[in-house]
Scaffold this active site. Structure first.
Site, PDB file in Angstrom:
ATOM      1  N   GLU A 196      19.106  78.621  42.271  1.00 15.01           N
ATOM      2  CA  GLU A 196      17.747  78.009  42.229  1.00 15.01           C
ATOM      3  C   GLU A 196      16.966  78.769  41.063  1.00 15.01           C
ATOM      4  O   GLU A 196      16.104  78.068  40.520  1.00 15.01           O
ATOM      5  CB  GLU A 196      17.144  78.034  43.684  1.00 15.01           C
TER       6      GLU A 196
ATOM      7  N   PRO B  15      34.389  84.759  42.316  1.00 19.19           N
ATOM      8  CA  PRO B  15      33.840  84.192  43.486  1.00 19.19           C
ATOM      9  C   PRO B  15      32.179  84.180  43.509  1.00 19.19           C
ATOM     10  O   PRO B  15      31.536  84.399  42.591  1.00 19.19           O
ATOM     11  CB  PRO B  15      33.965  85.279  44.395  1.00 19.19           C
TER      12      PRO B  15
ATOM     13  N   ILE C 255      26.997  71.665  35.672  1.00 17.44           N
ATOM     14  CA  ILE C 255      26.239  71.748  34.258  1.00 17.44           C
ATOM     15  C   ILE C 255      26.397  72.751  33.286  1.00 17.44           C
ATOM     16  O   ILE C 255      26.439  72.706  32.122  1.00 17.44           O
ATOM     17  CB  ILE C 255      24.541  71.520  34.571  1.00 17.44           C
ATOM     18  N   GLU C 256      26.733  74.035  33.928  1.00 15.62           N
ATOM     19  CA  GLU C 256      26.788  74.997  32.894  1.00 15.62           C
ATOM     20  C   GLU C 256      28.263  74.975  32.100  1.00 15.62           C
ATOM     21  O   GLU C 256      28.015  75.195  30.964  1.00 15.62           O
ATOM     22  CB  GLU C 256      27.100  76.345  33.857  1.00 15.62           C
TER      23      GLU C 256
END
Length: 426
Positions: free
Chosen positions: A59, A268, A342-343
């Site tokens: 976030e 991870p 998105i990344e």
């Protein structure tokens, strides 16, 4: 119901503090600034304060374009950025190191009435901006008492979370009704938020599309790739509990027997699981190296005998995507809802995702429709598709180009979100 909720919070407080100390064994940040979680803060001298709450690292990274837009648009204002996780606070410290004179970081106190009252009196914010899914009943109730408008931006709500909230309707609905404005990521999110009782949510898009990938991360990714040699790289990003075993077992079945076998990189999602995943790799007799074992400047060469690289670092996801040929986005092989892609699209990489993407259903479906991503039904099919893409340079390039075009096409959410917030800032 809120009285019962507050009572349960009060009774569970000693256990919450013990859990902080326990988690601090592996993540020292949880043993720092504990007083803030109890609503005791150092002196704060900021004026005209805007408060943004970004619970964790994801976030916080997503909120970066909005936070920078707020600081630029309102130069007389200060910003308080709160978190719940240690990685969220650490991420915020790195992202906003250049604006520390106007941005103050803190942990958010536990959702207990007197703690929220102390927090609001200490910082006196003009506006509360919650990022994505954070709806705390006492926080919102105390904001009402102190006449602080509450907004929920970049909001998302899965079907699963909606059903859970509806089961606690007498607690959640009053909080939902008290939110002044909501900016939703997508149409399905807006529809579910409406079903929860939020009136007229606006669809502004996902502000994470407005994040600019740091040029340094691309450069470091290229350097890391150089250290790995000529082998192609399949990245399994943000993997969750229950996925790594599936991926490693499928890897053992398919990859070692191949000539010029690709290198598998696993990153991870949560740092507390780095050692656990390392143990899984060792138990299977797979040759591996940790990212942390490589020099900081990435000059170490990796032996051709290494089969897996364990990405045991935080804040380097753009780098990992930059050095990969094909990227699988985790949290989607098991029913956890997936993570946003998105990344990966921002770095122009062909994307693979599993069946379980209910947390980001619209974006995932749109990426698949745009030929930027492919859906797979398990770890074996994920590796099969990855190998097929590695063998087909034309399709791999076409998917990567489509992914980057998809990323560019969806930008602009920050500006639309700023329009939502503008009436509440003075």
């Amino acid at each position: 119901m809120r009285l019962l909720y507050s009572l349960i919070w009060g009774l569970s407080l000693p256990f919450a503090l013990c859990r902080l100390w326990w988690r601090g064994r592996k993540e020292p940040g949880y043993r720092q600034h504990i007083a803030e979680r109890l609503s005791f803060f150092p002196r704060y001298t900021g004026t005209a304060t805007i408060w943004v709450h970004a619970v964790s690292a994801g976030e916080t990274r997503a909120a970066e374009p909005l936070i920078r837009a707020l600081l630029t648009t309102y130069p007389q204002h200060h910003l308080v950025l709160t978190h719940m996780t240690a990685t969220g606070r650490e991420t915020g410290g790195k992202l906003f190191a250049d604006v520390q004179d106007r941005l103050h970081q803190s942990y958010l106190p536990y959702d207990i009435n007197w703690m929220m009252r102390r927090f609001l009196r200490h910082f006196s914010p003009q506006l509360c901006v919650l990022i994505e899914t954070e709806v705390w009943p006492n926080l919102i109730a105390q904001c009402q008492v102190h006449q602080v408008p509450v907004t929920l931006v970049n909001a998302r709500l899965s079907e699963k979370s909606l059903h859970k909230a509806q089961r606690m309707a007498s607690l959640i609905l009053p909080a939902a009704h008290a939110i002044s404005a909501v900016a939703a990521q997508s149409t399905p999110d807006a529809e579910r938020l409406t079903a929860l009782g939020i009136a007229h949510p606006l669809i502004t898009g996902n502000i994470k599309f407005d994040v600019t990938p740091p040029a340094s991360m691309k450069e470091r990714g290229i350097a890391l790739r150089r250290s790995l040699g000529a082998r192609p790289v399949v990245l399994c990003a943000s993997t969750r509990d229950g996925e790594e075993e599936l991926i490693l077992d499928a890897f053992l079945e398919k990859i070692p027997m191949l000539e010029n076998a690709p290198l598998l990189m696993i990153t991870p999602r949560h740092p507390q699981r780095f050692d656990q995943v390392a143990q899984m790799i060792e138990e299977r007799g797979i040759s591996y190296i940790r990212r942390s074992a490589l020099d900081h400047d990435i000059v170490t060469s990796v032996s051709n005998s290494v089969q897996v690289v364990l990405g045991d670092s935080m804040g380097e996801m753009y780098m990992y995507y930059a050095m990969s040929d094909v990227a699988f986005v985790g949290g989607s092989l098991v029913p956890l809802g997936g993570h946003n892609l998105i990344e990966a699209c921002a770095m122009g990489k062909p994307v693979l995702t599993g069946l379980h993407t209910f947390n980001f259903s619209e974006i995932t479906d749109q990426a698949i429709a745009a030929q930027a991503a492919l859906r797979v039904d398990g770890a074996r099919s994920m590796l099969r598709e990855a190998l097929a893409l590695l063998d087909d340079e034309s399709q791999r390039q076409q998917m990567g180009d489509s992914a980057y075009a998809f990323f560019l096409q969806h930008q602009g959410a920050t500006s639309r979100t700023m329009d939502v917030l503008k009436p509440f800032i003075h």
